[in-house]
Design an enzyme around this catalytic site. Structure first.
Site, PDB file in Angstrom:
ATOM      1  N   HIS A  75     -35.876  50.599  -6.348  1.00 24.39           N
ATOM      2  CA  HIS A  75     -36.528  49.323  -6.650  1.00 24.39           C
ATOM      3  C   HIS A  75     -37.337  48.810  -5.461  1.00 24.39           C
ATOM      4  O   HIS A  75     -38.181  47.936  -5.616  1.00 24.39           O
ATOM      5  CB  HIS A  75     -35.455  48.298  -7.041  1.00 24.39           C
ATOM      6  N   ASN A  93     -36.743  39.259  -8.626  1.00 26.24           N
ATOM      7  CA  ASN A  93     -36.896  38.431  -9.820  1.00 26.24           C
ATOM      8  C   ASN A  93     -37.662  37.140  -9.587  1.00 26.24           C
ATOM      9  O   ASN A  93     -38.022  36.460 -10.545  1.00 26.24           O
ATOM     10  CB  ASN A  93     -35.524  38.116 -10.432  1.00 26.24           C
ATOM     11  N   ASP A 101     -42.364  49.651  -8.329  1.00 28.88           N
ATOM     12  CA  ASP A 101     -41.705  50.820  -8.912  1.00 28.88           C
ATOM     13  C   ASP A 101     -41.917  50.816 -10.422  1.00 28.88           C
ATOM     14  O   ASP A 101     -42.072  49.767 -11.032  1.00 28.88           O
ATOM     15  CB  ASP A 101     -40.204  50.810  -8.589  1.00 28.88           C
ATOM     16  N   ASN A 133     -38.912  42.860 -13.944  1.00 35.12           N
ATOM     17  CA  ASN A 133     -38.710  41.452 -13.608  1.00 35.12           C
ATOM     18  C   ASN A 133     -39.612  40.948 -12.486  1.00 35.12           C
ATOM     19  O   ASN A 133     -39.991  39.779 -12.470  1.00 35.12           O
ATOM     20  CB  ASN A 133     -37.244  41.181 -13.282  1.00 35.12           C
TER      21      ASN A 133
END
Length: 185
Positions: free
Chosen positions: A20, A66, A91, A112
């Site tokens: 991530h 997020n 990613d 997100n």
């Protein structure tokens, strides 16, 4: 002209070298090549370098994935950079590991970080470099997959992928997104 590169990821040692955080890894690699360092500032770690005739800023949001949009919105406004002169590095599980795609706009595809940016900018019309991390995970285990570290095979290839991302970013800085898309997509 000013440009802004946004590397998406999560802050904290537990997220270093996770899938991530590929956006962080890419801008860290670029910073190393340009011999610049990041300094913690408001909502992000920031760095910059000159790539004639551009002043190129790089940020790594410190708001966690997020809430990336909060940081991106702030720095675009603070630096007075139009969104078209930014590039978000993210990613992407829909692309095979190491595959890279430049886009001038797009949906969040369930990501997100991209969802947060689209919400903060009130638009999906912002450029991005999608970097494939693959999707080799069982149903229901997406979070575990993206938050895990790269496997041994991926680690052996990561430096080559970071070098390719560096080439894409420097082409984007020098020639713009259309030329970079034509050369690398």
């Amino acid at each position: 002209m000013k440009l802004l590169l946004v590397g998406l990821g999560n802050i904290g040692p537990e997220y270093v070298h996770t899938r991530h955080n590929i956006g962080f890894l890419v801008v860290d690699h670029l910073a190393a090549q340009q011999k610049v360092t990041f300094q913690t500032s408001r909502l992000a770690a920031i760095s910059s370098f000159t790539h004639d005739p551009h002043q190129v800023y790089m940020i790594k949001p410190t708001t966690y994935m997020n809430n990336s949009g909060k940081s991106v919105h702030y720095w675009l406004h603070y630096l007075k950079i139009p969104v078209e002169q930014s590039l978000t590095i993210v990613d992407d599980i829909t692309l095979p590991f190491g595959t890279m795609r430049l886009r001038t706009k797009g949906t969040d595809a369930g990501h997100n970080g991209l969802k947060s940016i689209a919400h903060a900018l009130a638009s999906n019309h912002y450029p991005r470099l999608r970097i494939g991390i693959g999707n080799d995970f069982p149903k229901g285990k997406l979070s575990d997959f993206v938050l895990n570290k790269f496997n041994e095979k991926e680690l052996q290839a990561i430096d080559d992928h970071l070098d390719k991302a560096y080439q894409i970013l420097m082409t984007w800085c020098h020639k713009g997104i259309t030329n970079a898309m034509n050369q690398f997509n």
